[in-house]
Write a protein that holds these residues in place. Structure first.
Motif, PDB file in Angstrom:
ATOM      1  N   GLY A  62       0.933  -1.334   0.043  1.00  8.72           N
ATOM      2  CA  GLY A  62      -0.070  -0.079  -0.055  1.00  8.72           C
ATOM      3  C   GLY A  62       0.997   1.164   0.053  1.00  8.72           C
ATOM      4  N   PHE A  63       0.312   2.386  -0.257  1.00 16.56           N
ATOM      5  CA  PHE A  63       0.876   3.382  -0.220  1.00 16.56           C
ATOM      6  C   PHE A  63       1.815   3.705   1.147  1.00 16.56           C
ATOM      7  CE2 PHE A  63       1.603   8.258   0.807  1.00 16.56           C
ATOM      8  CZ  PHE A  63       1.935   8.702  -0.175  1.00 16.56           C
ATOM      9  N   GLY A  64       3.104   4.366   1.009  1.00 12.94           N
ATOM     10  CA  GLY A  64       3.857   4.271   2.144  1.00 12.94           C
ATOM     11  C   GLY A  64       5.372   4.189   1.995  1.00 12.94           C
ATOM     12  N   TYR A  65       5.491   3.216   1.258  1.00 11.62           N
ATOM     13  CA  TYR A  65       6.990   2.733   1.024  1.00 11.62           C
ATOM     14  C   TYR A  65       7.792   3.771   0.440  1.00 11.62           C
ATOM     15  CZ  TYR A  65      10.983  -0.050  -0.036  1.00 11.62           C
ATOM     16  OH  TYR A  65      12.192  -0.525  -0.358  1.00 11.62           O
ATOM     17  N   GLY A  66       7.491   4.012  -0.657  1.00 12.87           N
ATOM     18  CA  GLY A  66       8.093   5.106  -1.631  1.00 12.87           C
ATOM     19  C   GLY A  66       8.158   6.626  -0.718  1.00 12.87           C
ATOM     20  N   ALA A  67       7.388   6.948  -0.217  1.00 13.50           N
ATOM     21  CA  ALA A  67       7.311   7.986   0.814  1.00 13.50           C
ATOM     22  C   ALA A  67       8.418   8.240   1.952  1.00 13.50           C
ATOM     23  CB  ALA A  67       6.109   8.721   1.023  1.00 13.50           C
ATOM     24  N   ALA A  68       8.430   6.896   2.521  1.00 15.75           N
ATOM     25  CA  ALA A  68       9.264   6.853   3.469  1.00 15.75           C
ATOM     26  C   ALA A  68      10.885   6.300   2.796  1.00 15.75           C
ATOM     27  CB  ALA A  68       9.026   5.369   4.423  1.00 15.75           C
ATOM     28  N   TRP A  69      10.860   5.753   1.763  1.00 18.26           N
ATOM     29  CA  TRP A  69      12.145   5.370   1.185  1.00 18.26           C
ATOM     30  C   TRP A  69      12.806   6.619   0.694  1.00 18.26           C
ATOM     31  CZ3 TRP A  69      15.282   1.500   0.289  1.00 18.26           C
ATOM     32  CH2 TRP A  69      16.217   1.331  -0.958  1.00 18.26           C
ATOM     33  N   TYR A  70      12.186   7.294  -0.061  1.00 17.26           N
ATOM     34  CA  TYR A  70      12.754   8.665  -0.659  1.00 17.26           C
ATOM     35  C   TYR A  70      12.889   9.740   0.625  1.00 17.26           C
ATOM     36  CZ  TYR A  70      12.653   6.532  -5.117  1.00 17.26           C
ATOM     37  OH  TYR A  70      12.771   5.766  -6.077  1.00 17.26           O
ATOM     38  N   GLY A  71      11.959   9.908   1.620  1.00 17.33           N
ATOM     39  CA  GLY A  71      12.090  10.721   2.568  1.00 17.33           C
ATOM     40  C   GLY A  71      13.437  10.709   3.455  1.00 17.33           C
ATOM     41  N   LEU A  72      13.548   9.352   3.644  1.00 20.40           N
ATOM     42  CA  LEU A  72      14.729   8.797   4.670  1.00 20.40           C
ATOM     43  C   LEU A  72      16.036   9.110   3.785  1.00 20.40           C
ATOM     44  CD1 LEU A  72      12.986   5.877   6.634  1.00 20.40           C
ATOM     45  CD2 LEU A  72      13.733   8.300   7.410  1.00 20.40           C
ATOM     46  N   THR A  73      16.114   8.616   2.556  1.00 19.58           N
ATOM     47  CA  THR A  73      17.256   9.017   1.641  1.00 19.58           C
ATOM     48  C   THR A  73      17.650  10.506   1.928  1.00 19.58           C
ATOM     49  OG1 THR A  73      16.600   7.171   0.112  1.00 19.58           O
ATOM     50  CG2 THR A  73      17.992   8.579  -0.635  1.00 19.58           C
ATOM     51  N   LEU A  74      16.727  11.133   1.429  1.00 13.09           N
ATOM     52  CA  LEU A  74      16.873  12.737   1.538  1.00 13.09           C
ATOM     53  C   LEU A  74      17.436  13.128   3.070  1.00 13.09           C
ATOM     54  CD1 LEU A  74      16.457  15.369  -0.051  1.00 13.09           C
ATOM     55  CD2 LEU A  74      14.082  15.285   1.072  1.00 13.09           C
ATOM     56  N   LEU A  75      16.808  12.544   4.113  1.00 17.07           N
ATOM     57  CA  LEU A  75      17.310  13.132   5.222  1.00 17.07           C
ATOM     58  C   LEU A  75      18.927  12.233   5.556  1.00 17.07           C
ATOM     59  CD1 LEU A  75      16.465  13.977   8.022  1.00 17.07           C
ATOM     60  CD2 LEU A  75      15.796  11.659   8.759  1.00 17.07           C
ATOM     61  N   PHE A  76      19.037  11.040   5.172  1.00 14.17           N
ATOM     62  CA  PHE A  76      20.287  10.583   5.077  1.00 14.17           C
ATOM     63  C   PHE A  76      21.544  11.255   4.518  1.00 14.17           C
ATOM     64  CE2 PHE A  76      23.925   7.723   4.750  1.00 14.17           C
ATOM     65  CZ  PHE A  76      23.971   7.046   5.943  1.00 14.17           C
ATOM     66  N   PHE A  77      21.136  11.712   3.299  1.00 10.81           N
ATOM     67  CA  PHE A  77      21.871  12.662   2.441  1.00 10.81           C
ATOM     68  C   PHE A  77      22.378  14.056   3.041  1.00 10.81           C
ATOM     69  CE2 PHE A  77      22.438  15.618  -1.253  1.00 10.81           C
ATOM     70  CZ  PHE A  77      23.483  15.029  -1.587  1.00 10.81           C
ATOM     71  N   GLN A  78      21.214  14.682   3.649  1.00 11.41           N
ATOM     72  CA  GLN A  78      21.389  15.892   4.382  1.00 11.41           C
ATOM     73  C   GLN A  78      22.323  15.738   5.470  1.00 11.41           C
ATOM     74  OE1 GLN A  78      20.742  18.631   3.231  1.00 11.41           O
ATOM     75  NE2 GLN A  78      19.213  18.297   1.461  1.00 11.41           N
ATOM     76  N   LEU A  79      22.021  14.799   6.294  1.00  8.40           N
ATOM     77  CA  LEU A  79      23.046  14.511   7.304  1.00  8.40           C
ATOM     78  C   LEU A  79      24.253  14.299   6.755  1.00  8.40           C
ATOM     79  CD1 LEU A  79      20.852  12.348   9.877  1.00  8.40           C
ATOM     80  CD2 LEU A  79      21.817  14.563  10.367  1.00  8.40           C
ATOM     81  N   GLY A  80      24.299  13.419   6.139  1.00 10.54           N
ATOM     82  CA  GLY A  80      25.773  13.021   5.425  1.00 10.54           C
ATOM     83  C   GLY A  80      26.580  14.140   5.068  1.00 10.54           C
ATOM     84  N   ARG A  81      26.132  15.152   4.169  1.00 14.37           N
ATOM     85  CA  ARG A  81      26.756  16.232   3.806  1.00 14.37           C
ATOM     86  C   ARG A  81      27.224  17.066   4.814  1.00 14.37           C
ATOM     87  NH1 ARG A  81      22.923  19.214  -0.427  1.00 14.37           N
ATOM     88  NH2 ARG A  81      24.720  20.205  -0.752  1.00 14.37           N
ATOM     89  N   ARG A  82      26.912  16.918   5.946  1.00 12.34           N
ATOM     90  CA  ARG A  82      27.327  17.752   7.103  1.00 12.34           C
ATOM     91  C   ARG A  82      28.916  17.329   7.371  1.00 12.34           C
ATOM     92  NH1 ARG A  82      24.724  21.240   9.890  1.00 12.34           N
ATOM     93  NH2 ARG A  82      26.154  20.733  11.624  1.00 12.34           N
ATOM     94  N   PHE A  83      29.201  15.817   7.286  1.00 12.79           N
ATOM     95  CA  PHE A  83      30.328  15.252   7.538  1.00 12.79           C
ATOM     96  C   PHE A  83      31.223  15.011   6.474  1.00 12.79           C
ATOM     97  CE2 PHE A  83      27.021  14.121  10.677  1.00 12.79           C
ATOM     98  CZ  PHE A  83      27.562  14.805  11.599  1.00 12.79           C
ATOM     99  N   PHE A  84      30.736  14.980   5.009  1.00 16.92           N
ATOM    100  CA  PHE A  84      31.481  14.314   4.075  1.00 16.92           C
ATOM    101  C   PHE A  84      30.996  15.563   3.173  1.00 16.92           C
ATOM    102  CE2 PHE A  84      30.729  10.575   6.300  1.00 16.92           C
ATOM    103  CZ  PHE A  84      31.600   9.672   5.981  1.00 16.92           C
ATOM    104  N   ASP A  85      32.104  15.318   1.981  1.00 11.72           N
ATOM    105  CA  ASP A  85      31.748  16.075   0.627  1.00 11.72           C
ATOM    106  C   ASP A  85      30.503  15.501   0.103  1.00 11.72           C
ATOM    107  OD1 ASP A  85      32.406  17.957  -1.526  1.00 11.72           O
ATOM    108  OD2 ASP A  85      32.594  15.789  -2.684  1.00 11.72           O
ATOM    109  N   PRO A  86      29.478  16.230  -0.442  1.00 13.23           N
ATOM    110  CA  PRO A  86      28.309  15.669  -0.942  1.00 13.23           C
ATOM    111  C   PRO A  86      28.629  14.625  -2.106  1.00 13.23           C
ATOM    112  CG  PRO A  86      28.278  18.022  -1.045  1.00 13.23           C
ATOM    113  CD  PRO A  86      29.606  17.835  -0.478  1.00 13.23           C
ATOM    114  N   ARG A  87      29.616  14.896  -2.962  1.00  9.56           N
ATOM    115  CA  ARG A  87      29.692  13.849  -4.005  1.00  9.56           C
ATOM    116  C   ARG A  87      31.088  12.912  -3.631  1.00  9.56           C
ATOM    117  NH1 ARG A  87      29.765  18.932  -5.707  1.00  9.56           N
ATOM    118  NH2 ARG A  87      27.967  19.642  -6.670  1.00  9.56           N
TER     119      ARG A  87
END
Lengths: 156, 277
Positions: A62-87
């Motif tokens: 049902g609806f929910g997988y995609g929103a959580a999957w991409y939402g958490l990917t976005l959050l992890f990426f935003q957190l990660g770019r604080r400690f690493f070069d984004p690329r």
């Protein structure tokens, strides 16, 4: 306009790759490249919306997988770019490992929430494949991404 | 982005997500929306790709046939290749016609009609935790949830989610699939549960005293109201009697292999006109 065509073709190829490799997400590395190289409100947001609709639409849950999957990917990426070069490759390898774990956790949680069951070994293999494949796919898309679509000095 | 701002956005996102998730659980609006957008787009993406795949493989086959051909034989060989390809295409058409003819000969049970569909894809994407296939008919073609999908050999599954012109079908082999069945000879009732792709079905709740033997055909019992009575489902491969259980431990092989499925029939109950006798 060129950006829309590029991402539409990218999604078409990604959907076809998902046909040949069931259980894997080939759109998410493109979303990360978009977050790295483009303004989020101009491209990344719309790409995210399209990706959520595509993955939730073609998926059996049902609806929910995609929103959580991409939402958490976005959050992890935003957190990660604080400690690493984004690329940096290190961040992409970490993000791949995170996505592998996230696939298992999300499938397990949402399936249980819907009162259903799933094949464990399938999901474990898919998680491992997603973790291993993500940095490779990211590298390929990163290299193929057209120069004229890059707005990196504003987003990096 | 500052950590506090990121935390606030994450919390707000979580709140919105949970609100949307619970609202969708009650109403199903978002499921319907993703079906008519994402599932539909997937169907559109798959159909031209099929055509390109066919053309590309034909071109590749032609090219492969011509590699290393001597110049003086080229024309003759090309002719031969063309005829060979034509022959392959004609054979494929003949096989396809025989398959379709078999489907046309299928007589649905009384009160049901059938409609042919083509399989567009197998399960796709990270959210495809269930064993499903996509077929090329949806709400516009009169498809509704829970409609049975069958072939002349037996039951394939039932419609899980209908998009506008593409639908998702839950296969018999999925671990969430359960079909009420009965033995064709001994008429013992049970429920056939899926155990995953490539695995046999587990048939439970069959009376321990039933004289079932491997090789007996299991057909739908019609008890759950989704499948009509009497459709072939699986063949019993193993019967185990345990002293600790009131029921037989039975395994059965599904009659249809969904990996090789190209066309199938969707079954639709005939709606009687209101007020009719």
């Amino acid at each position: 306009m060129f950006g829309v065509v590029w991402w539409a073709l990218f999604c078409l190829v990604a959907v076809w790759l998902q046909f040949f490799f069931p259980g894997l997400d080939f759109i998410v590395p493109g979303v990360v490249v978009s977050l790295q190289e483009e303004r989020w409100w101009r491209s990344s947001f719309w790409l995210l919306v399209a990706a959520v609709l595509l993955q939730d639409g073609m998926g059996g849950l049902g609806f929910g997988y995609g929103a959580a999957w991409y939402g958490l990917t976005l959050l992890f990426f935003q957190l990660g770019r604080r400690f690493f070069d984004p690329r940096s490759v290190a961040l992409m390898v970490l993000l791949g490992a995170f996505l592998g774990a996230l696939h298992f956790v999300l499938t397990f949680s949402l399936i249980r929430l819907e009162g259903m069951h799933f094949s464990w070994h399938h999901v474990v293999w898919e998680s491992a494949a997603q973790a291993a494949l993500f940095p490779v796919l990211w590298y390929v898309i990163h290299k193929l991404f057209p120069e004229r679509l890059k707005e990196d000095e504003r987003t990096a | 982005m500052r950590p506090r701002r990121l935390a606030v956005i994450a919390l707000a996102g979580l709140f919105v997500y949970l609100a949307l998730y619970t609202w969708n659980l009650r109403t199903g609006h978002l499921d319907a929306f993703t079906s008519v957008t994402g599932l539909e787009l997937t169907g559109w993406a798959m159909q031209p790709g099929r055509w390109i795949e066919e053309k590309t493989s034909n071109l590749w086959r032609r090219y492969a046939f011509l590699v290393g051909v001597e110049r003086e034989n080229e024309r003759l060989r090309q002719e031969l290749d063309r005829i060979a390809l034509e022959n392959v295409a004609l054979r494929e058409q003949a096989v396809s016609a025989r398959r379709l003819e078999r489907l046309l000969r299928f007589h649905p049970p009384k009160g049901w009609t059938t409609e042919g569909v083509r399989v567009v894809a197998q399960r796709m994407g990270p959210a495809a935790a269930l064993e499903t296939i996509l077929v090329d008919k949806g709400l516009f073609g009169g498809v509704a949830d829970d409609m049975p999908l069958v072939t002349t050999r037996g039951v394939v599954g039932r419609v899980l989610e209908a998009g506008a012109s593409v639908s998702q079908v839950l296969l018999l082999t999925d671990v969430n699939s359960a079909v009420a069945v009965l033995g064709q000879e001994h008429r013992t009732k049970g429920v056939a549960f899926g155990r995953g792709p490539g695995k046999e079905l587990a048939v439970r709740y069959m009376n321990i005293n039933a004289d079932l033997q491997p090789g007996e055909l299991l057909v739908t019992s019609g008890m759950a109201g989704i499948y009509p009575k009497g459709l072939p489902v699986a063949v019993i491969t193993r019967v185990n009697r345990s002293e600790l259980s009131l029921f037989l431990d039975v395994e059965a092989r599904p009659l249809v292999d969904p990996r090789e499925l190209e066309e199938a029939l969707l079954m639709r109950p005939v709606v009687k006109p209101a007020g009719g006798e």
